[in-house]
Design an enzyme around this catalytic site. Structure first.
Site, PDB file in Angstrom:
ATOM      1  N   GLY A 277      -0.528   6.231   1.283  1.00 36.78           N
ATOM      2  CA  GLY A 277       0.689   5.587   0.795  1.00 36.78           C
ATOM      3  C   GLY A 277       1.980   6.194   1.304  1.00 36.78           C
TER       4      GLY A 277
ATOM      5  N   GLY B  78       0.795  -1.219   0.000  1.00 40.36           N
ATOM      6  CA  GLY B  78       0.000   0.000   0.000  1.00 40.36           C
ATOM      7  C   GLY B  78       0.822   1.260   0.000  1.00 40.36           C
ATOM      8  NE  ARG B  79       3.542   2.037   5.331  1.00 37.14           N
ATOM      9  CZ  ARG B  79       3.768   2.466   6.566  1.00 37.14           C
ATOM     10  NH1 ARG B  79       3.820   3.750   6.801  1.00 37.14           N
ATOM     11  NH2 ARG B  79       3.931   1.616   7.551  1.00 37.14           N
TER      12      ARG B  79
ATOM     13  CG  ASP C 113       0.415  -8.550   6.677  1.00 43.67           C
ATOM     14  OD1 ASP C 113      -0.282  -9.123   7.536  1.00 43.67           O
ATOM     15  OD2 ASP C 113       0.684  -7.341   6.714  1.00 43.67           O
TER      16      ASP C 113
ATOM     17  CE  LYS D 151       7.216   0.681   5.933  1.00 43.06           C
ATOM     18  NZ  LYS D 151       7.634  -0.148   7.090  1.00 43.06           N
TER      19      LYS D 151
ATOM     20  NE  ARG E 275       5.557  -7.857   2.181  1.00 43.14           N
ATOM     21  CZ  ARG E 275       5.874  -6.985   3.140  1.00 43.14           C
ATOM     22  NH1 ARG E 275       5.539  -7.229   4.391  1.00 43.14           N
ATOM     23  NH2 ARG E 275       6.515  -5.879   2.848  1.00 43.14           N
TER      24      ARG E 275
END
Length: 502
Positions: free
Chosen positions: A135, A101-102, A261, A122, A192
């Protein structure tokens, strides 16, 4: 202001050989994220160790094309940015779709020495997997991840690495308005457990097989010729995870958010959020104030690691080579039952080394557990105690410690048993001290040290980040000029709160 030499800049850009295996997977695995603005971008810090390992000139990170590619998504020759999709069990509850997401994977590179590293930014803006969020990452969390990544590597703990820290004038809205930041991080793999969960639980069996084939080729190529490569991969992940968690427990590290995750297929410490190194030893220590039930408390980490491995096994077992599903399940259970013995053996080995014990003996675990019980009862600082343990051979130093403890008699009884145990070793005291100091760090990233660096960085001054980076790169050395960085935390440090918000 100096103008970068375009010839040298081009050379810095082309030093890396991009191979980008993940980008070759079908679109079901990832998306190509759009560029996002990051005004007034500057490179605040870079890791000399990782720049050298990558074969990348550190100065290149502070100028285009690297600066633009890392901060706002401008083109970098050879890079193929991707954001990947995955799922995960978050605090025990399954979420069918998460994803980067980011985070944005710039690509995978092969270094001049033949290593392969995936490079990921990141906090670089929203992707299709941001679930309505911005994000972004704040300076607070980015400084912490940047520093702890390299600190953990110096401690010998398997971890993702930090390459650079970037700042901006962009405001980010959390509990308060905070400055944005980006970390360029690296890992041999960012796969992951949640990647496998996404394709398994959503019924994409063909895609799951593609992912398994990719993981074997990319992360575990040595297992491709095994009789059952998938079972062998699960066994290897179990072993690596056991070693990693044993490292955490031995150094007093609490991850804080061990969702599936946030578990690495390669057995790396990944996704540093509300992590902490313990000050006063407390087996039930909870570093994440949003973890009100204590699911991820310090003493729960080995059990949670096994729980997460079970979730991974559930996605892989149908791809075992066993003739029947029942046989495959029994095999998976047998592999998973091996986690706790592997973890216990690895942890005991590390704790023996911390105590200066080189020969394994049956009563060692009882001696270690009794010590930890005494430390917990007295609230003894975990890192300082083990670092100072060789000094307790001196009667006056030991007497001072005993005077500070509420139950000096219990401590004296343990000390007598410890001395009797050392007598069975036969190692000269100075050799034992050197061996103990090589595994018991003097310098760790305590919360108050990180907080001081964060506050300065938020004001535009990265000097404390750079100073801490230098100190933490040599955690076992004395470094007398930085003695204050090994002191007990000040009283105000107990008020620092860490959460998943970043």
């Amino acid at each position: 202001m100096s103008v970068p030499d375009p010839v040298n800049a081009a050379a810095s850009e082309s030093q890396l050989e991009w191979i980008n295996h993940f980008a070759r997977l079908p679109e079901a695995f990832h998306e190509s994220p759009a560029p996002a603005p990051f005004p007034d971008a500057t490179c605040l810090a870079s890791s000399p160790a990782m720049c050298e390992r990558l074969g990348l000139e550190a100065a290149a990170l502070g100028r285009d094309p690297w600066l633009g590619a890392c901060t706002h998504g401008s083109e970098l020759a050879g890079a193929e940015p991707r954001a990947s999709v995955y799922a995960g069990h978050q605090f025990g509850v399954f979420v069918p779709q998460l994803g980067d997401g980011r985070a944005k994977l710039l690509g995978e590179v092969r270094t001049p020495t033949g290593e392969t590293w995936e490079l990921q930014v990141k906090g670089a803006g929203p992707t299709r997997f941001s679930r309505g969020a911005d994000g972004r990452a704040v300076m607070r969390s980015s400084v912490r991840e940047y520093l702890v990544s390299e600190a953990m590597a110096a401690l010998g703990v398997p971890t993702t690495r930090a390459v650079a820290l970037f700042g901006s004038s962009l405001p980010v809205y959390r509990e308060r308005v905070e400055p944005a930041a980006i970390v360029l991080r690296a890992a041999p793999s960012f796969l992951r457990f949640g990647h496998f969960e996404y394709f398994h639980y959503n019924g994409y069996s063909a895609r799951l097989q593609e992912l398994i084939d990719y993981a074997l080729a990319h992360d575990y190529p040595e297992l491709q010729g095994a009789d059952d490569p998938v079972a062998a991969m699960l066994e290897a992940v179990i072993a690596r995870t056991a070693e990693m968690v044993a490292d955490w427990q031995a150094i007093g590290f609490c991850h804080g958010v061990m969702n599936t995750d946030n578990m690495s297929l390669a057995g790396l410490t990944i996704d540093y959020g509300p992590f902490a190194f313990m000050d006063a030893f407390d087996p039930g220590y909870i570093c994440n104030h949003t973890d009100q039930g204590g699911r991820y408390a310090f003493d729960q980490q080995p059990q949670i690691a096994q729980w997460n491995l079970i979730r991974l096994a559930e996605t892989l077992v149908i791809h075992f080579a066993d003739a029947t599903r029942e046989a495959a399940i029994e095999r998976a259970k047998a592999l998973l039952q091996g986690f706790q013995p592997q973890y216990r053996q690895a942890w005991l080995a590390r704790m023996r080394a911390k105590l200066g014990l080189q020969v394994e003996q049956e009563d060692d675990e009882a001696l270690i557990q009794e010590l930890l019980a005494r430390m917990a009862a007295e609230g003894v600082d975990y890192t300082r105690f083990f670092r100072q343990l060789p000094d307790l051979e001196q009667a006056e130093i030991r007497a001072q410690l005993e005077s500070e403890l509420e139950d000096g008699a219990a401590w004296q009884a343990w000390w007598s048993r410890y001395q009797a145990r050392l007598a069975r070793e036969g190692l000269p005291p100075e050799e034992r001290r050197a061996a103990m100091n090589a595994v018991n760090p003097k310098y760790i990233l305590r919360n108050h040290l990180a907080q001081a660096a964060i506050e300065q960085a938020e004001a535009g001054d990265a000097s404390e980040v750079l100073r801490l980076q230098q100190i933490l790169a040599r955690p076992f050395a004395e470094q007398p000029e930085y003695e204050a960085y090994a002191d007990l935390p000040p009283e105000w440090a107990s008020g620092i709160q860490l959460s998943c918000s970043s």
